[in-house]
Design a protein around this motif. Structure first.
Motif, mmCIF file in Angstrom:
data_model
loop_
_atom_site.group_PDB
_atom_site.id
_atom_site.type_symbol
_atom_site.label_atom_id
_atom_site.label_comp_id
_atom_site.label_asym_id
_atom_site.label_seq_id
_atom_site.Cartn_x
_atom_site.Cartn_y
_atom_site.Cartn_z
ATOM 1 N N GLU A 18 35.124 62.911 -96.860
ATOM 2 C CA GLU A 18 35.549 62.357 -95.566
ATOM 3 C C GLU A 18 35.460 63.425 -94.480
ATOM 4 O O GLU A 18 35.788 64.587 -94.696
ATOM 5 C CB GLU A 18 36.988 61.832 -95.657
ATOM 6 C CG GLU A 18 37.129 60.569 -96.491
ATOM 7 C CD GLU A 18 38.528 59.983 -96.405
ATOM 8 O OE1 GLU A 18 39.298 60.422 -95.516
ATOM 9 O OE2 GLU A 18 38.858 59.103 -97.210
ATOM 10 N N MET A 19 35.023 63.002 -93.287
ATOM 11 C CA MET A 19 34.905 63.916 -92.154
ATOM 12 C C MET A 19 35.472 63.227 -90.917
ATOM 13 O O MET A 19 34.740 62.662 -90.104
ATOM 14 C CB MET A 19 33.444 64.309 -91.932
ATOM 15 C CG MET A 19 33.253 65.444 -90.955
ATOM 16 S SD MET A 19 31.531 66.028 -90.943
ATOM 17 C CE MET A 19 31.640 67.317 -89.693
ATOM 18 N N PRO A 20 36.789 63.269 -90.747
ATOM 19 C CA PRO A 20 37.414 62.542 -89.634
ATOM 20 C C PRO A 20 37.075 63.165 -88.280
ATOM 21 O O PRO A 20 36.902 64.375 -88.166
ATOM 22 C CB PRO A 20 38.915 62.669 -89.936
ATOM 23 C CG PRO A 20 39.030 63.904 -90.764
ATOM 24 C CD PRO A 20 37.782 63.965 -91.585
ATOM 25 N N GLU A 21 37.003 62.320 -87.278
ATOM 26 C CA GLU A 21 36.749 62.783 -85.913
ATOM 27 C C GLU A 21 37.989 63.521 -85.396
ATOM 28 O O GLU A 21 39.116 63.054 -85.539
ATOM 29 C CB GLU A 21 36.429 61.586 -85.019
ATOM 30 C CG GLU A 21 36.102 61.941 -83.590
ATOM 31 C CD GLU A 21 35.772 60.733 -82.757
ATOM 32 O OE1 GLU A 21 36.555 60.407 -81.832
ATOM 33 O OE2 GLU A 21 34.742 60.075 -83.045
ATOM 34 N N GLN A 22 37.767 64.685 -84.795
ATOM 35 C CA GLN A 22 38.863 65.508 -84.298
ATOM 36 C C GLN A 22 39.226 65.137 -82.865
ATOM 37 O O GLN A 22 38.377 64.722 -82.077
ATOM 38 C CB GLN A 22 38.486 66.987 -84.368
ATOM 39 C CG GLN A 22 38.159 67.472 -85.774
ATOM 40 C CD GLN A 22 39.341 67.328 -86.720
ATOM 41 O OE1 GLN A 22 40.447 67.796 -86.426
ATOM 42 N NE2 GLN A 22 39.100 66.685 -87.854
ATOM 43 N N SER A 23 40.488 65.306 -82.531
ATOM 44 C CA SER A 23 40.967 65.033 -81.175
ATOM 45 C C SER A 23 40.934 66.312 -80.343
ATOM 46 O O SER A 23 41.300 67.386 -80.828
ATOM 47 C CB SER A 23 42.389 64.486 -81.220
ATOM 48 O OG SER A 23 42.925 64.386 -79.909
ATOM 49 N N LEU A 24 40.507 66.188 -79.099
ATOM 50 C CA LEU A 24 40.529 67.325 -78.172
ATOM 51 C C LEU A 24 41.756 67.300 -77.280
ATOM 52 O O LEU A 24 42.017 68.261 -76.547
ATOM 53 C CB LEU A 24 39.271 67.309 -77.294
ATOM 54 C CG LEU A 24 37.935 67.395 -78.037
ATOM 55 C CD1 LEU A 24 36.778 67.311 -77.045
ATOM 56 C CD2 LEU A 24 37.842 68.675 -78.859
ATOM 57 N N THR A 25 42.536 66.228 -77.355
ATOM 58 C CA THR A 25 43.698 66.083 -76.484
ATOM 59 C C THR A 25 45.026 66.191 -77.223
ATOM 60 O O THR A 25 46.077 66.252 -76.592
ATOM 61 C CB THR A 25 43.644 64.728 -75.750
ATOM 62 O OG1 THR A 25 43.588 63.676 -76.727
ATOM 63 C CG2 THR A 25 42.424 64.642 -74.857
ATOM 64 N N ALA A 26 44.979 66.204 -78.545
ATOM 65 C CA ALA A 26 46.217 66.297 -79.321
ATOM 66 C C ALA A 26 45.988 67.231 -80.502
ATOM 67 O O ALA A 26 44.931 67.207 -81.135
ATOM 68 C CB ALA A 26 46.649 64.916 -79.810
ATOM 69 N N TRP A 27 46.995 68.060 -80.777
ATOM 70 C CA TRP A 27 46.880 68.967 -81.922
ATOM 71 C C TRP A 27 48.261 69.447 -82.323
ATOM 72 O O TRP A 27 49.076 69.843 -81.475
ATOM 73 C CB TRP A 27 46.001 70.180 -81.593
ATOM 74 C CG TRP A 27 45.993 71.219 -82.686
ATOM 75 C CD1 TRP A 27 46.579 72.446 -82.653
ATOM 76 C CD2 TRP A 27 45.398 71.085 -83.979
ATOM 77 N NE1 TRP A 27 46.375 73.103 -83.837
ATOM 78 C CE2 TRP A 27 45.646 72.292 -84.674
ATOM 79 C CE3 TRP A 27 44.682 70.078 -84.616
ATOM 80 C CZ2 TRP A 27 45.202 72.505 -85.971
ATOM 81 C CZ3 TRP A 27 44.232 70.306 -85.903
ATOM 82 C CH2 TRP A 27 44.499 71.498 -86.567
ATOM 83 N N ASN A 28 48.540 69.398 -83.618
ATOM 84 C CA ASN A 28 49.784 69.906 -84.168
ATOM 85 C C ASN A 28 49.442 71.095 -85.052
ATOM 86 O O ASN A 28 48.743 70.941 -86.059
ATOM 87 C CB ASN A 28 50.486 68.811 -84.981
ATOM 88 C CG ASN A 28 51.853 69.261 -85.478
ATOM 89 O OD1 ASN A 28 52.214 70.437 -85.379
ATOM 90 N ND2 ASN A 28 52.622 68.326 -86.020
ATOM 91 N N ALA A 29 49.912 72.275 -84.692
ATOM 92 C CA ALA A 29 49.577 73.495 -85.430
ATOM 93 C C ALA A 29 49.980 73.405 -86.896
ATOM 94 O O ALA A 29 49.380 74.057 -87.750
ATOM 95 C CB ALA A 29 50.229 74.709 -84.773
ATOM 96 N N GLU A 30 50.982 72.596 -87.192
ATOM 97 C CA GLU A 30 51.423 72.462 -88.583
ATOM 98 C C GLU A 30 50.392 71.748 -89.448
ATOM 99 O O GLU A 30 50.446 71.807 -90.677
ATOM 100 C CB GLU A 30 52.750 71.712 -88.630
ATOM 101 C CG GLU A 30 53.894 72.468 -87.952
ATOM 102 C CD GLU A 30 55.195 71.678 -87.994
ATOM 103 O OE1 GLU A 30 55.169 70.540 -88.514
ATOM 104 O OE2 GLU A 30 56.213 72.195 -87.503
ATOM 105 N N ASP A 31 49.439 71.080 -88.802
ATOM 106 C CA ASP A 31 48.406 70.360 -89.550
ATOM 107 C C ASP A 31 47.224 71.244 -89.930
ATOM 108 O O ASP A 31 46.263 70.767 -90.533
ATOM 109 C CB ASP A 31 47.876 69.178 -88.716
ATOM 110 C CG ASP A 31 48.955 68.127 -88.479
ATOM 111 O OD1 ASP A 31 49.888 68.063 -89.300
ATOM 112 O OD2 ASP A 31 48.857 67.399 -87.486
#
Length: 627
Positions: free
Chosen positions: A19-32
């Motif tokens: 699986e290669m999910p599309e990444q968000s450029l507007t949201a990010w949680n460092a814990e992930d």
């Protein structure tokens, strides 16, 4: 663009999806972050960063103050403010490159390169060699893959590698030749390693989509992948070293090699090859020193951890219309930034040898390639502020943007400077201002200080070349491979002179590209010319007529101001006015052979076989002479 499915013949292994999910450029949680907390930079990396940013800042401040002293006005005008600001921006650009080269020089002089991590061959996992192609010359591509395959067999590492040719070719006749060459490659390697061919029906997202398709269909079966360009070639030794280094560093996401340029005959290409071979290691080592494990990716000749790439580097569509919207063109910078955001290390091992690529053979060919790159890098303006990116990843994106914005800024600087000179020449000065004053306010222009500033600017601009020359002269093998001491000196002098003539032309070419992007014109996707073919002079004249006219305008304006002003503008005027001749001559392979006979632009990767007269045989990069 899609092709008829019934015209596609694929030879692939059983699928092993990832699986290669599309990444968000507007949201990010460092814990992930999949890799967890990244390793902190070492003291040496911190020191290198402090030196590079500190010295670049000091040089820019000193240069800008010196320019203010030169044009020191009675009353500051908007034109002078614009001129000083443009000078500061352009001087920052060359100061940063100079400071980075100094760091690289110190590291190489002290031989202070870090050790390359490694594991035993049996522990390095499985690696896929990915060759994405789009309407390329199949014979050249598959010949390079055959040499790489044979080299891996010679290394005894063939069971750890598989070759995938990932075709996005739209021309059926080219695809048929690809399939014939693929069968020839399988036969040549005699089943000693896996060789596969896949042609996509729809080349969605171009090269980035091509690689993503591989990851989604077969990625789980491979620990790593090494992405190639159609003109790439890598020795078996460096392929094993990269895979081994990746296996030895569980936090590594991308490890980039330093590709050297080779295999071209035109003066333009040979000049570029020589510059990359002599100056390139200094610059690359400097980048590696201050980037540390927060580095960048150039899109090819690098090893990538497949699982990390799948988890962190799925590219999103950018909102809006092309050229700023749509799929991401210069995807490599973004993939590196997203993987670093997820906690994976991205770094370079510039000391590894055996990584090669080819350069466009002429100024017009590199301009055609740069049109697409300009759009891709300027597209990063929409991404540089993405959530969660490491601050150094943002620096990489800004550097990519500036690599093209620098040209229109330089052009505007020249126009503003010419405007100031014209105003000073034809406007009667006002010696007494509006207020009361016992003494006149004399306009200030210090010619001696101006010459000193010019000398400082030249020093900052050309110091990386001098540092590369010093290191080459100190290395007996390098010195011999570049034609000895006199060969090196002649080559550096010739490269410097040609660069001075070509630089103003590239300034106008790239300025036009930037304008096209801002006007909303999309670059499309054209196949890159990779053949040494002489350019008809009529074509060069037609392509560069506008540049020559602009050179004539600068020439007339500077001469009308004063003889010293004309001399200051002469390098730029000469490059523009002579652009049709220089472009034609530097794109002619015959002239490249003459330079080779004169021992100019020789590099160690082109040995001259015993018993062959100089000039009778083209230079060939012999990667594995013991085979």
């Amino acid at each position: 663009m899609a092709v008829q499915v019934d015209k596609i013949v694929n030879h692939t292994p059983p699928e092993s999806p990832l699986e290669m999910p599309e990444q968000s450029l507007t949201a990010w949680n460092a814990e992930d972050a999949a890799a967890g907390e990244p390793r902190k930079p070492s003291a040496a990396v911190h020191l290198a960063r402090l030196f590079v940013f500190g010295l670049a800042g000091l040089l820019t401040a000193a240069g800008t103050y010196g320019m203010y002293e030169v044009i020191s006005p009675v009353d500051v005008t908007w034109l002078q403010v614009v001129f000083a600001a443009l000078f500061a921006l352009t001087f920052t650009w060359i100061s940063f490159a100079c400071a980075s080269a100094i760091v690289g020089f110190i590291v190489l002089l002290r031989n202070d390169l870090p050790e390359i991590p490694a594991v035993p061959q049996k522990a390095m996992g499985r690696t896929a060699l990915l060759m994405p192609v789009y309407n390329e010359n199949p014979e050249a591509v598959f010949a390079a893959l055959e040499r790489m395959g044979r080299s891996l067999i010679w290394q005894g590492a063939q069971r750890h590698f598989d070759i995938f040719v990932l075709s996005d070719t739209r021309k059926d006749e080219v695809a048929l030749l690809e399939q014939d060459c693929f069968k020839g490659l399988r036969k040549a390697l005699n089943g000693e390693m896996g060789v596969y061919y896949r042609r996509r029906a729809d080349n969605h997202h171009r090269k980035a989509g091509n690689i993503a398709d591989f990851v989604k269909r077969w990625g789980k079966a491979y620990d790593h992948m090494i992405v190639l360009d159609a003109d790439s070639e890598m020795s078996g030794e460096i392929l094993v070293s990269l895979a081994s280094a990746m296996a030895a560093d569980p936090k590594a996401g991308i490890i980039q090699s330093l590709p050297l340029l080779r295999n071209r005959w035109t003066p333009f290409a040979r000049m570029t090859q020589f510059a990359g071979r002599v100056y390139g290691p200094v610059v690359a080592t400097g980048l590696a020193a201050w980037h540390g494990r927060d580095g960048n990716y150039w899109g090819h000749n690098a090893v990538i951890r497949t699982r990390a790439f799948a988890e962190a580097a799925g590219l999103p569509e950018l909102k809006g219309r092309k050229p700023f919207g749509g799929h991401i063109l210069s995807h490599d910078f973004i993939e590196a930034a997203l993987m670093r955001r997820a906690g994976w290390a991205v770094y370079m091992l510039p000391q590894l040898r055996g990584s090669y690529e080819e350069t466009p053979p002429s100024l017009m060919d590199i301009a055609a390639r740069d049109r697409r790159w300009a759009q891709g890098n300027l597209q990063h303006m929409k991404i540089v502020g993405a959530r969660g990116l490491h601050w150094l990843s943002r620096v990489h994106l800004i550097q990519g943007i500036m690599s093209y914005l620098a040209s229109p800024l330089w052009f505007l600087l020249l126009v503003a400077g010419m405007g100031l000179a014209l105003v000073a020449r034809y406007t009667e000065p006002n010696y007494f201002g509006d207020g009361f004053s016992l003494f006149p306010a004399w306009p200030v222009f210090d010619p001696e200080l101006a010459l000193r500033l010019l000398a400082v600017t030249g020093f900052v601009l050309y110091l990386p070349k001098v540092l590369g020359l010093i290191l080459a002269l100190r290395d007996p093998e390098m010195r011999k491979g570049c034609g000895g001491t006199m060969g090196l000196i002649k080559s550096v002098a010739t490269e410097t002179a040609l660069s001075m003539l070509l630089s103003p032309v590239m300034m106008l070419v790239q300025s036009r590209f930037v304008l096209d992007v801002f006007l909303g014109r999309d670059s499309g996707w054209n196949t890159q010319n990779r053949d040494d073919q002489a350019i008809p002079f009529a074509v060069a004249l037609r392509r560069h007529a506008g540049h020559a006219v602009i050179g004539m305008i600068f020439c007339a304006a500077s001469f009308a101001i004063s003889w010293p002003t004309f001399l200051w503008f002469l390098p730029i005027v000469a490059g523009l006015m002579l652009s049709p001749v220089v472009s034609w001559a530097t794109g002619h392979p015959g002239f490249g052979r003459r330079l080779w006979r004169a021992n100019v632009f020789a590099i160690p990767e082109e040995p001259r076989p015993a018993g062959i007269a100089l000039g009778e045989e083209a230079p060939v990069a012999i990667l594995h002479p013991a085979e």
